[in-house]
Structure formats: C-alpha cells, structure tokens
Design a protein around this motif. Structure first.
Motif, short mmCIF file in Angstrom:
data_model
loop_
_atom_site.label_atom_id
_atom_site.label_comp_id
_atom_site.label_asym_id
_atom_site.label_seq_id
_atom_site.Cartn_x
_atom_site.Cartn_y
_atom_site.Cartn_z
N ILE A 44 -7.64 4.91 -3.71
CA ILE A 44 -8.89 5.67 -2.79
C ILE A 44 -8.37 7.25 -2.85
N ALA A 45 -9.15 8.08 -3.40
CA ALA A 45 -8.68 9.63 -3.19
C ALA A 45 -9.56 10.33 -1.96
N GLY A 46 -8.85 10.55 -1.17
CA GLY A 46 -9.59 11.31 0.03
C GLY A 46 -9.73 10.17 1.28
N ALA A 47 -10.09 10.88 2.41
CA ALA A 47 -10.23 10.19 3.67
C ALA A 47 -11.51 9.31 3.61
N ILE B 206 0.91 -1.13 0.10
CA ILE B 206 0.02 -0.05 -0.11
C ILE B 206 0.76 1.25 -0.05
N LYS B 207 0.13 2.25 -0.66
CA LYS B 207 1.13 3.52 -0.88
C LYS B 207 0.27 4.55 -0.38
N VAL B 208 0.66 5.35 0.48
CA VAL B 208 -0.17 6.63 1.00
C VAL B 208 0.64 7.99 0.67
N TYR B 209 -0.08 8.78 -0.27
CA TYR B 209 0.45 10.15 -0.33
C TYR B 209 -0.27 11.09 0.74
N SER B 210 0.76 11.88 1.35
CA SER B 210 -0.24 12.64 2.51
C SER B 210 0.91 13.87 2.61
N VAL C 104 -14.73 1.22 4.76
CA VAL C 104 -14.36 1.51 3.20
C VAL C 104 -12.95 0.65 2.99
N PHE C 105 -12.10 1.16 3.81
CA PHE C 105 -10.74 0.55 3.72
C PHE C 105 -10.77 -0.81 3.89
N GLU C 106 -11.40 -1.45 5.07
CA GLU C 106 -11.58 -2.83 5.05
C GLU C 106 -11.94 -3.63 3.97
N PRO D 256 -5.50 13.11 0.97
CA PRO D 256 -4.60 11.95 0.95
C PRO D 256 -5.20 10.96 -0.03
N THR D 257 -4.21 10.07 -0.92
CA THR D 257 -4.36 9.28 -1.81
C THR D 257 -3.81 8.00 -1.48
N PHE D 258 -4.72 6.87 -1.47
CA PHE D 258 -4.23 5.61 -0.84
C PHE D 258 -4.26 4.61 -2.05
#
Length: 214
Positions: free
Chosen positions: A180-183, A5-9, A188-190, A171-173
C-alpha cells in the motif's frame, strides 16, 4: 500465524502520520509483527522544506491533508516548525531505540512531538528528552547521537529503501505480499490484513511438483 508488516516512513511526512494513525487502529489486537523502516524525504544537503512560507504547501495542507484529518479524526496539526528539520538524527535515534527494545515507544513519541507539539525533532537535545520519555537511557542516547554511532546503519537502511525495496514515496506499507503506497483508511488496512492473514494460514509445508521441498 503472525503476519509480518514493513512500514517505510519519515517523521516529517504528514501522510506518514495520517497513515500511521489508521494503520495502528487497524492492527490493534491482531497477530501482526510490524517493522518500522526509515526513509528520508530530504536527506542532507537537500534544501529543507519551508511549508509555512510556501503558499503551494499551505494549499496542499488545506486541500489534501486537512480533510483527511477531519474525516479520520486524527489528532494532528500543521507543525509550527519551519523549515522542516532534517530527520537523519531522529532515525539514528530509532536504531538506538530498536536495539534497546523501545522502537515503538520512541517512534510514537517523535511523531507526536512534531505533529502535535511543534517540537524541533532535528535537535539532539529535543530528541534526547523524547527518548527519555520513551523509556531510554538519556545519557547513552545523547552520546550515541552526538558521536553519530548509528550514522552508517542509517545510510545502509536508506540504501535498502532506495535501491533494494524500491521505495520512492512514503508512507509505504508492505503487508505480506501486498503493498500500500500512501495513507489509507483504517477500513482499507483491515481488508488487506484480513486477506493476507488468510493467505498466510494456508501457506503451510508442502511438496512441490519439482521435488525441491521434499
């Protein structure tokens, strides 16, 4: 099989802190490998955001952010630090932390300092104290930031985010093949993590019809 997983923040982005909270609750105990990647919403010399003196930003906090804080039970508040600091030094500190195996501890500490403790995370001395609390060598960290040792690393990381990864907001996950763009909420993540983990489990070695892999 581990899900990458990559997280841009960015450290001053309230939606990043909200998303981080829900994302980490969703990934707890799961076989995932998370890489936190930098993004600067307002790189120098862009005008700094001054939310405490901007009625529109205060209205957005009350209308869009505060309800999510309450619904998701997130420990955060509107920082009493205005204008918001530039985050280039904080991200450069994260590159140092990554090299020394303390990326998550540092990342957590910087976010909490801003959104829970009203600390100015654009100040080298503040960042140095946070780095020490995250288990990093205080003097080495301070020297690295003062000398801008990771400035070029950060610039390259931003080029990657802007030009290669096509990140336009945080954030972008990026969870497997899903973005996933946004919080998003923990649920939803699960759901996405479960779907992508199942996909990973069936992507084994195989022969393709064109014969390139056999």
């Amino acid at each position: 099989m581990t899900l990458n997983i990559k997280v841009y923040s960015d450290y001053v982005c309230p939606f990043c802190f909200l998303g981080k909270d829900q994302f980490e609750k969703a990934t707890e105990g799961k076989d995932v490998e998370v890489e936190w990647l930098p993004f600067e919403l307002r790189p120098r010399p862009t005008e700094q955001l001054d939310p405490l003196n901007d009625p529109s930003k205060l209205a957005m906090w009350d209308g869009a952010i505060k309800p999510r804080i309450e619904a998701w039970g997130v420990d955060m508040k509107l920082p009493n630090v205005s204008p918001h600091p530039y985050t280039d030094l904080a991200h450069e500190g994260c590159h140092f932390a990554k090299e020394h195996g303390k990326e998550k501890a540092y990342n957590d500490r910087v976010y909490k300092a801003f959104f829970q403790e009203d600390q100015n995370i654009g100040d080298i001395d503040v960042l140095t104290t946070l780095a020490k609390e995250a288990g990093l060598d205080e003097q080495a960290f301070h020297d690295a930031l003062a000398e801008r040792k990771y400035q070029d690393v950060q610039r390259q990381a931003l080029r990657h985010a802007y030009e290669e990864a096509g990140i336009t907001a945080v954030p972008t996950f990026i969870i497997g093949n899903e973005r996933i763009a946004g919080a998003a909420s923990q649920e939803v993540f699960e759901q996405v993590i479960e779907k992508e983990s199942k996909q990973k489990s069936v992507d084994g070695l195989r022969c393709d019809l064109d014969g390139n892999s056999c």
